[in-house]
Design a protein around this motif. Structure first.
Motif, short mmCIF file in Angstrom:
data_model
loop_
_atom_site.label_atom_id
_atom_site.label_comp_id
_atom_site.label_asym_id
_atom_site.label_seq_id
_atom_site.Cartn_x
_atom_site.Cartn_y
_atom_site.Cartn_z
N LEU A 79 -26.33 0.16 31.51
CA LEU A 79 -25.71 1.44 31.84
C LEU A 79 -26.24 2.53 30.92
N LYS A 80 -26.50 3.71 31.48
CA LYS A 80 -26.88 4.88 30.69
C LYS A 80 -25.94 6.05 30.96
N LYS A 81 -25.54 6.20 32.22
CA LYS A 81 -24.62 7.28 32.57
C LYS A 81 -23.28 7.09 31.84
N LEU A 82 -22.64 8.20 31.54
CA LEU A 82 -21.34 8.28 30.86
C LEU A 82 -21.42 8.02 29.36
N LEU A 83 -22.59 7.58 28.88
CA LEU A 83 -22.75 7.31 27.45
C LEU A 83 -23.38 8.50 26.75
N ASP A 84 -23.04 8.65 25.49
CA ASP A 84 -23.66 9.68 24.66
C ASP A 84 -24.95 9.09 24.08
N PRO A 85 -26.11 9.57 24.54
CA PRO A 85 -27.36 8.95 24.08
C PRO A 85 -27.64 9.16 22.60
N GLY A 86 -26.94 10.09 21.96
CA GLY A 86 -27.17 10.34 20.55
C GLY A 86 -26.36 9.49 19.61
N VAL A 87 -25.45 8.69 20.13
CA VAL A 87 -24.60 7.85 19.28
C VAL A 87 -25.43 6.76 18.61
N VAL A 88 -25.14 6.52 17.35
CA VAL A 88 -25.79 5.44 16.60
C VAL A 88 -24.70 4.46 16.15
N ILE A 89 -24.88 3.19 16.51
CA ILE A 89 -23.96 2.14 16.08
C ILE A 89 -24.64 1.35 14.97
N SER A 90 -24.07 1.39 13.79
CA SER A 90 -24.66 0.68 12.65
C SER A 90 -24.36 -0.81 12.73
N SER A 91 -25.10 -1.58 11.97
CA SER A 91 -24.93 -3.04 11.99
C SER A 91 -23.56 -3.46 11.48
N ASP A 92 -22.89 -2.60 10.72
CA ASP A 92 -21.54 -2.93 10.25
C ASP A 92 -20.46 -2.53 11.25
N GLY A 93 -20.89 -1.99 12.40
CA GLY A 93 -19.94 -1.62 13.45
C GLY A 93 -19.50 -0.18 13.42
N SER A 94 -19.85 0.56 12.38
CA SER A 94 -19.47 1.97 12.33
C SER A 94 -20.28 2.76 13.36
N VAL A 95 -19.68 3.84 13.86
CA VAL A 95 -20.28 4.60 14.96
C VAL A 95 -20.34 6.07 14.57
N SER A 96 -21.44 6.71 14.91
CA SER A 96 -21.57 8.13 14.62
C SER A 96 -20.66 8.94 15.54
N ALA A 97 -20.45 10.20 15.19
CA ALA A 97 -19.50 11.04 15.89
C ALA A 97 -19.93 11.34 17.32
N SER A 98 -18.94 11.44 18.19
CA SER A 98 -19.20 11.77 19.60
C SER A 98 -17.90 12.27 20.20
N GLU A 99 -18.02 13.07 21.26
CA GLU A 99 -16.84 13.55 21.98
C GLU A 99 -16.99 13.28 23.47
N LYS A 100 -15.86 12.89 24.08
CA LYS A 100 -15.82 12.66 25.53
C LYS A 100 -14.43 13.01 26.03
N MET A 101 -14.22 12.81 27.32
CA MET A 101 -12.92 13.12 27.90
C MET A 101 -12.73 12.31 29.17
N ASN A 102 -11.48 12.02 29.49
CA ASN A 102 -11.16 11.46 30.79
C ASN A 102 -11.28 12.56 31.84
N VAL A 103 -11.99 12.27 32.91
CA VAL A 103 -12.16 13.22 34.01
C VAL A 103 -11.45 12.67 35.23
N PHE A 104 -10.60 13.49 35.83
CA PHE A 104 -9.83 13.06 37.01
C PHE A 104 -10.37 13.66 38.30
N LEU A 105 -10.98 14.83 38.22
CA LEU A 105 -11.56 15.49 39.40
C LEU A 105 -12.77 16.31 38.96
N ARG A 106 -13.86 16.19 39.71
CA ARG A 106 -14.97 17.10 39.46
C ARG A 106 -15.51 17.63 40.78
N TYR A 107 -16.17 18.76 40.70
CA TYR A 107 -16.52 19.50 41.92
C TYR A 107 -17.55 18.80 42.79
N THR A 108 -18.48 18.05 42.19
CA THR A 108 -19.49 17.37 43.01
C THR A 108 -18.83 16.44 44.01
#
Length: 577
Positions: free
Chosen positions: A410-439
């Protein structure tokens, strides 16, 4: 001795008195209806419960269709491979009646609560929340109907029980299912009443206030219906779901075009999308900017209804990044879906196409393919992923429960800039639940317009052809020499296939395809899921997972949970379960 007896007796009496006070049962601090009517925050909590757990774009039920599989055992996978039944209703929404009862309880106390000290403000709060409550009641029933409406064992097309009262624990829950159209009408009735109470948008715009509020103090109106309420259900959102309801009813699995449901959906969508600017109002980046955006972004023209942006969604990257990037690679898109993306000139994918390259079948393709699916040689923010021979942990089936089974991640819905370190820590990212979109709404209008009059039938200046042209052009199709394939479409049947394929592509992995296949009466016809592996010199297709819906009598109508059927003999099961 007498003195000892006397003092012993007095001591026993004292212990008895003290004991009565010391061991008295404690107040359990259980709140009852009196707390609801005296505490506005607690009362409103019943209404807010109706907003909890709403279906969003992170359902990932695509693994129950021909678009994807998972690398672990999930309910949706079991549903698709022969284990779906009334005892295992994996996709059930029957539990949403809980939110219906919360709303109905709220409606029993709304008039007894003092929401604000000022009488006019208090009355406006009461009316606004009443509108919200009946709108959310209708919406919950729509979602239940979408899942459980269908042909009953009697052969009649049935809806779902519509509950408009709060049922106490000793009430009669043994409710029969009404006819399908009766449920549709009851949902529409609640939606229509809610429209009398709620503004189109939470902007405090006095020019768009419902007529019932004419004469209300302007400042008070803007306080009650202003931007601070954004995120709650509004008139515009209600209309969008009314269109969805009517499209559901019109679809082949239900009324199959009889009645005026297509026309009702067209009228609502024409109004909504004209207000959005028509075809010209399609967000140029709306096929990805609702999930791939910079931290701090708060303006999303593509999105009609969403939750607040949050930093608490990096579980998505953890679950779906490939293992070489320290993810679990859970959702694996199918070759079936990859093949649904057309060539760059707009013609359907074909190995006989003059621009097809067997060494790199992803070249000269619809640009959405590169954006949505992580295929062999594609990248996440310049981190190239190889899923074929030599791909290490990302190679097909290399690491159990982590590597892809299909050759794709999967690539869609993911933040391509996120980095997951080997210790499990994750770099900052923002997202949201979407219930309706115009498309989604534009594609719905393309569908209903075509069903009403064919590819060029106009609804408020928009047709299936003009909408599909705009969406494909936005994606980058046919930019060099035009979209000759779209121009060749001349019949309703051809346009129907194209619209359905565009829904599949634009809305992939957002939870739509399962319900689309079912309302189109097509779930039992989907093929097995195919994968593709690169062996170092060529790509070889193989069956990843069977789709066994044809083993069910009619999988387009989901079962009502058997536990409910056993408890309530008035409740009729859907056919085949």
């Amino acid at each position: 001795m007498k003195t000892l007896i006397k003092y012993t007796f007095l001591l026993l009496i004292l212990l008895f008195v003290v004991g009565c006070n010391t061991f008295e049962p404690l107040d359990e601090n259980l709140s009852g209806d009196d707390r609801l009517t005296s505490d506005p925050a607690m009362a409103e909590g019943l209404l807010l419960d109706a907003y909890e757990g709403m279906p969003n774009q992170f359902l990932f039920n695509d693994t129950s269709t021909d678009d994807a599989v998972t690398n672990y055992l999930s309910g949706y996978s079991r549903m698709a491979t022969g284990e779906w039944n009334a005892d295992n209703p994996f996709s059930s929404r029957w539990g949403q009646y809980q939110q219906v009862l919360y709303v109905n309880k709220f409606l029993t106390v709304i008039d007894q609560v003092q929401w604000k000290r000022d009488e006019e403000t208090n009355n406006l709060f009461k009316q606004r929340m009443y509108g919200e409550a009946i709108a959310m009641r209708a919406l919950r029933h729509f979602w239940i109907l979408q899942e459980h409406g269908g042909l009953g064992t009697s052969g009649k097309l049935l809806g779902v029980p519509y509950i408009t009262e709060f049922l106490e624990h000793d009430a009669d829950f043994n409710l029969p299912r009404p006819d399908f159209e009766v449920t549709v009408q009851m949902i529409n009735d609640d939606f229509n009443e809610a429209l009398e109470y709620l503004p189109m948008d939470w902007d405090g715009d006095l020019s768009k206030q419902p007529s019932r509020y004419s004469g209300v103090d302007d400042d008070i109106y803007q306080y009650v219906f202003g931007t601070t309420q954004d995120g709650r259900i509004s008139g515009r959102i209600i209309k969008a779901f009314q269109a969805k309801l009517n499209l559901l009813a019109a679809s082949p699995a239900f009324m199959d075009g009889s009645g005026d449901y297509y026309q009702k959906a067209a009228d609502i969508l024409g109004e909504l999308l004209s207000d959005n600017g028509g075809v010209a109002g399609i967000d140029p980046e709306g096929y990805y900017d609702f999930y791939d955006f910079n931290i701090g972004t708060r303006n999303f023209p593509e999105v009609l209804w969403r939750e607040n942006v949050s930093t608490n969604f990096t579980w998505l990257e953890k679950q779906h990044y490939p293992p070489s990037l320290n993810g679990e690679g859970k959702l694996n898109p199918s070759q079936n879906l990859v093949d649904a993306f057309p060539m760059l000139d707009g013609f359907p994918f074909s190995e006989s196409h003059p621009e097809y390259d067997p060494q790199n079948p992803f070249n000269n393709r619809d640009p959405r393919l590169k954006k949505y699916i992580l295929y062999n040689g594609n990248d996440l923010n310049n981190r190239i992923i190889y899923t074929g021979v030599g791909g290490g942990s990302d190679e097909i089936d290399r690491v159990q429960f982590r590597s892809t089974r299909s050759g794709y991640y999967l690539k869609k819905l993911l933040d391509p800039g996120v980095v997951i370190s080997s210790d499990g820590s994750v770099s900052a990212s923002e997202k949201m639940n979407v219930f309706l979109r115009y498309t989604d709404l534009y594609l719905m209008l393309a569908e209903v317009a075509n069903e009403l009059g064919g590819p060029d039938y106009m609804v408020d200046g928009m047709s299936a052809r003009t909408i599909i042209e705009a969406l494909r052009k936005r994606a980058g199709i046919g930019l060099d020499s035009g979209d000759a394939y779209l121009s060749s479409i001349s019949t309703k049947e051809q346009m129907r296939d194209l619209v359905r394929n565009e829904r599949r592509l634009e809305l992939c992995f957002e939870g739509h395809r399962l319900f689309d296949l079912r309302r189109w009466n097509m779930l039992d016809d989907i093929p097995n899921v195919i994968g593709s592996k690169y062996d170092g010199s060529s790509y070889n297709k193989f069956v990843v997972e069977q789709r066994l819906y044809s083993n069910y009598e009619n999988p387009n109508y989901a079962p009502i949970p058997q536990s409910e059927i056993v408890k309530f003999d008035a409740l009729e099961q859907n056919i085949g379960w």
